[in-house]
Design a protein around this motif. Sequence first.
Motif, PDB file in Angstrom:
ATOM      1  N   ARG A 293       0.862  -1.177   0.000  1.00 52.47           N
ATOM      2  CA  ARG A 293       0.000   0.000   0.000  1.00 52.47           C
ATOM      3  C   ARG A 293       0.897   1.226   0.000  1.00 52.47           C
ATOM      4  NH1 ARG A 293      -5.150   1.715   0.841  1.00 52.47           N
ATOM      5  NH2 ARG A 293      -5.363   3.752   1.785  1.00 52.47           N
ATOM      6  N   LEU A 294       0.563   2.177  -0.853  1.00 53.35           N
ATOM      7  CA  LEU A 294       1.341   3.409  -0.945  1.00 53.35           C
ATOM      8  C   LEU A 294       0.413   4.593  -0.737  1.00 53.35           C
ATOM      9  CD1 LEU A 294       3.378   2.502  -4.133  1.00 53.35           C
ATOM     10  CD2 LEU A 294       4.226   2.505  -1.790  1.00 53.35           C
ATOM     11  N   ASP A 295       0.904   5.589  -0.033  1.00 52.23           N
ATOM     12  CA  ASP A 295       0.144   6.819   0.174  1.00 52.23           C
ATOM     13  C   ASP A 295       0.986   7.992  -0.283  1.00 52.23           C
ATOM     14  OD1 ASP A 295      -2.290   5.864   1.494  1.00 52.23           O
ATOM     15  OD2 ASP A 295      -0.902   5.172   3.041  1.00 52.23           O
ATOM     16  N   GLY A 296       0.401   8.800  -1.142  1.00 51.29           N
ATOM     17  CA  GLY A 296       1.065  10.006  -1.624  1.00 51.29           C
ATOM     18  C   GLY A 296       0.221  11.210  -1.271  1.00 51.29           C
ATOM     19  N   GLU A 297       0.645  12.339  -1.764  1.00 53.57           N
ATOM     20  CA  GLU A 297      -0.084  13.576  -1.499  1.00 53.57           C
ATOM     21  C   GLU A 297      -1.357  13.612  -2.351  1.00 53.57           C
ATOM     22  OE1 GLU A 297       0.632  18.305  -2.091  1.00 53.57           O
ATOM     23  OE2 GLU A 297       2.331  17.110  -1.411  1.00 53.57           O
ATOM     24  N   GLY A 298      -2.485  13.331  -1.726  1.00 51.46           N
ATOM     25  CA  GLY A 298      -3.770  13.364  -2.422  1.00 51.46           C
ATOM     26  C   GLY A 298      -4.140  12.083  -3.132  1.00 51.46           C
TER      27      GLY A 298
ATOM     28  N   ARG B   1      -6.415  12.309 -11.044  1.00 48.42           N
ATOM     29  CA  ARG B   1      -6.207  12.766 -12.424  1.00 48.42           C
ATOM     30  C   ARG B   1      -4.804  13.320 -12.631  1.00 48.42           C
ATOM     31  NH1 ARG B   1     -10.016  13.695 -16.292  1.00 48.42           N
ATOM     32  NH2 ARG B   1     -12.109  13.038 -15.776  1.00 48.42           N
ATOM     33  N   GLU B   2      -4.305  14.108 -11.659  1.00 48.92           N
ATOM     34  CA  GLU B   2      -2.962  14.670 -11.796  1.00 48.92           C
ATOM     35  C   GLU B   2      -1.910  13.561 -11.821  1.00 48.92           C
ATOM     36  OE1 GLU B   2      -4.653  16.250  -8.925  1.00 48.92           O
ATOM     37  OE2 GLU B   2      -5.303  18.060  -9.961  1.00 48.92           O
TER      38      GLU B   2
ATOM     39  N   SER C 292     -15.294   3.946  -9.562  1.00 48.27           N
ATOM     40  CA  SER C 292     -16.104   5.070  -9.090  1.00 48.27           C
ATOM     41  C   SER C 292     -15.440   6.328  -9.639  1.00 48.27           C
ATOM     42  CB  SER C 292     -16.177   5.097  -7.557  1.00 48.27           C
ATOM     43  OG  SER C 292     -14.927   5.420  -6.999  1.00 48.27           O
ATOM     44  N   PRO C 293     -16.069   7.500  -9.517  1.00 46.26           N
ATOM     45  CA  PRO C 293     -15.484   8.708 -10.107  1.00 46.26           C
ATOM     46  C   PRO C 293     -14.064   9.034  -9.635  1.00 46.26           C
ATOM     47  CG  PRO C 293     -17.775   9.099  -9.584  1.00 46.26           C
ATOM     48  CD  PRO C 293     -17.431   7.750  -9.009  1.00 46.26           C
ATOM     49  N   ASP C 294     -13.690   8.674  -8.404  1.00 49.28           N
ATOM     50  CA  ASP C 294     -12.344   9.016  -7.928  1.00 49.28           C
ATOM     51  C   ASP C 294     -11.506   7.787  -7.585  1.00 49.28           C
ATOM     52  OD1 ASP C 294     -13.732   8.260  -5.687  1.00 49.28           O
ATOM     53  OD2 ASP C 294     -12.924   9.827  -4.399  1.00 49.28           O
ATOM     54  N   CYS C 295     -11.811   6.651  -8.219  1.00 49.17           N
ATOM     55  CA  CYS C 295     -11.057   5.417  -7.973  1.00 49.17           C
ATOM     56  C   CYS C 295     -10.796   4.706  -9.299  1.00 49.17           C
ATOM     57  CB  CYS C 295     -11.829   4.508  -7.027  1.00 49.17           C
ATOM     58  SG  CYS C 295     -10.947   3.007  -6.585  1.00 49.17           S
TER      59      CYS C 295
ATOM     60  N   GLN D  51      -6.710   5.801  -5.757  1.00 49.89           N
ATOM     61  CA  GLN D  51      -7.842   6.682  -5.495  1.00 49.89           C
ATOM     62  C   GLN D  51      -7.382   7.930  -4.767  1.00 49.89           C
ATOM     63  OE1 GLN D  51     -10.770   4.646  -3.184  1.00 49.89           O
ATOM     64  NE2 GLN D  51      -9.277   3.751  -1.820  1.00 49.89           N
ATOM     65  N   GLY D  52      -8.255   8.921  -4.794  1.00 54.95           N
ATOM     66  CA  GLY D  52      -7.990  10.156  -4.083  1.00 54.95           C
ATOM     67  C   GLY D  52      -8.263  11.365  -4.952  1.00 54.95           C
TER      68      GLY D  52
END
Length: 178
Positions: A26-31, A122-123, A155-158, A117-118
């Motif tokens: 699992r990775l977490d980035g900014e946003g 898109r960026e 979903s729209p953001d995943c 997701q997040g």
Amino acid sequence: MPDFLPKTMLDRGTFWTPVPDWTSARLDGEGWSARVVPDLHRLLVSGNLEAAVANLAPGAPSIGLWQIAEEKIQALRIGRDRMLITSVEPLAANIGWNAEGYGVSLADDAYRTVEIQGPKLRELLAEMSFVDLEGGSPSAATLVCGQPALLHRTSPDCARLHIEAPLATTIRHWLEHR
């Protein structure tokens, strides 16, 4: 091995990026956050896709690039006559050539599925790929970090990236060093 060979010739595997433990990857980035989707069942289908979907995943829509696939069974279009069917439950299929004009290969271990997701999705994808997300391609196939992948959303953001298993480490390495 003879002593005259350079040390680098003994084990080329020492140059490769280590394969991560996908069960806890699992990775977490900014946003954004990314994880591997475990235990998906996959069938690679070639040939008469309409007949294949009718028999293997009745009612599953054909999913193209950036389209939303909310169902438990997803028929992801790779090309005009190729598709990857994914499911959370095992699919009953006759592996090999079927009389209705399509071939089926079991592909459970052939792909890794990375879910991202997040709010910065898109960026992040704009950095990873050159694809026009709004282009409406009927095929989910694209290049991500220079690697072939299938890209769609749940979903729209995943978004989900289906990457050939040997190439998935490259995507993870890219995300880790972003």
